[in-house]
Design a protein around this motif. Sequence first.
Motif, PDB file in Angstrom:
ATOM      1  N   VAL A  64       2.766 -11.234 -10.530  1.00  0.00           N
ATOM      2  CA  VAL A  64       3.330 -10.252  -9.614  1.00  0.00           C
ATOM      3  C   VAL A  64       2.209  -9.454  -8.976  1.00  0.00           C
ATOM      4  CG1 VAL A  64       5.010  -8.396  -9.348  1.00  0.00           C
ATOM      5  CG2 VAL A  64       5.331 -10.114 -11.142  1.00  0.00           C
ATOM      6  N   MET A  65       2.301  -9.241  -7.660  1.00  0.00           N
ATOM      7  CA  MET A  65       1.306  -8.473  -6.916  1.00  0.00           C
ATOM      8  C   MET A  65       1.989  -7.437  -6.035  1.00  0.00           C
ATOM      9  SD  MET A  65      -1.492 -11.224  -5.577  1.00  0.00           S
ATOM     10  CE  MET A  65      -2.668 -12.004  -6.676  1.00  0.00           C
ATOM     11  N   GLY A  66       1.305  -6.346  -5.792  1.00  0.00           N
ATOM     12  CA  GLY A  66       1.805  -5.320  -4.893  1.00  0.00           C
ATOM     13  C   GLY A  66       0.797  -4.194  -4.800  1.00  0.00           C
ATOM     14  N   MET A  67       0.759  -3.538  -3.650  1.00  0.00           N
ATOM     15  CA  MET A  67      -0.145  -2.412  -3.429  1.00  0.00           C
ATOM     16  C   MET A  67       0.638  -1.102  -3.422  1.00  0.00           C
ATOM     17  SD  MET A  67      -3.360  -3.099  -3.252  1.00  0.00           S
ATOM     18  CE  MET A  67      -3.904  -1.545  -2.527  1.00  0.00           C
ATOM     19  N   GLY A  68      -0.022  -0.026  -3.814  1.00  0.00           N
ATOM     20  CA  GLY A  68       0.607   1.286  -3.757  1.00  0.00           C
ATOM     21  C   GLY A  68       1.864   1.363  -4.603  1.00  0.00           C
TER      22      GLY A  68
END
Length: 339
Positions: A64-68
Amino acid sequence: MTAASTPAAGSAAPGPFDGARAIRLARETFDIEAAAVLGLKDRVGPSFAQAVQAMLGIRGRVVVMGMGKSGHVGRKIAATLASTGTPAMFVHPAEASHGDLGMIKPIDLVLAISNGGESDEITVILPVLKRLGVPTVAMTGNGKSTLARHADIVLDSGVEKEACPLNLAPTASTTAQLALGDALAVALLDARGFQAEDFARSHPGGALGRKLLTHLSDVMRSGEGVPRVTADANFTTLMREMSAKGLGASAVVDGEGRPIGIFTDGDLRRLIEKGVDLRPVRASEVMHPGPRTIRSDALAAEAAQLMEQFRITSVLVVDADGRLVGAVNSNDLMRAKVI
């Protein structure tokens, strides 16, 4: 004015606190975020089933990836997946560009989360994932974004508006992402046949883990710690056995070690209140015949249920042949944190 109360540069000093306005905004937030989650229902379709099938089919992990704020949501989704039977981990996309991309293998699947779908830290690694042959599922509110165009499967997490009065801070959008992540986890655990026992194995330190993994053999008193007398034992012997073992009861067994009765502290109190002369009696005369027993391979939680059902404080534990091998009382179960 203290430093803590000094308004930020360029901002106006806050006026008097308006409690009614705060309550109104809270209720509006609930309405907006509830609508955002309910709005997902009409957009869940074949792509959702494809994403679940893809996650079921991989030999590696869901990365899983995500910014902020999407990154914070992503960490929670990864944790939920991992605890419900789907191997998963979170990789920060910014770190991925500086070496952590090596953690991702072709046998994995990437779940990339970005509401706008244009996070530079994610879009820059999409071509690399393609070259590695890593399937990508996008969770985004922008179906025309760079992320959506490069993904193999797109999950629509879009919302009409944020709960933030300025429509800027990620609020309703992150709630929708969380709900969609939970929906994936639920669909996956169902498809895997994931049971409560499986959940307990990944949560051995939690209350559910203790209830579903702790067997009576783990917590019961055994060997010399089990109070027992024969049916012809005199009352003095019975009292000494109860006092020495501290269970608050003693089993009465036959010649083959099978329990035929039980005598408890409560029984002693009632006999004394009646003025019974206890000196000449034998264990068989004061015991309760047919005591409640439970197998040693049963869960400790089953013993707790038995105690509650029959309003008793101790249970005798037997083996497959019905011979006495242990005993447990409510204090033992409380120490083991089963109750």
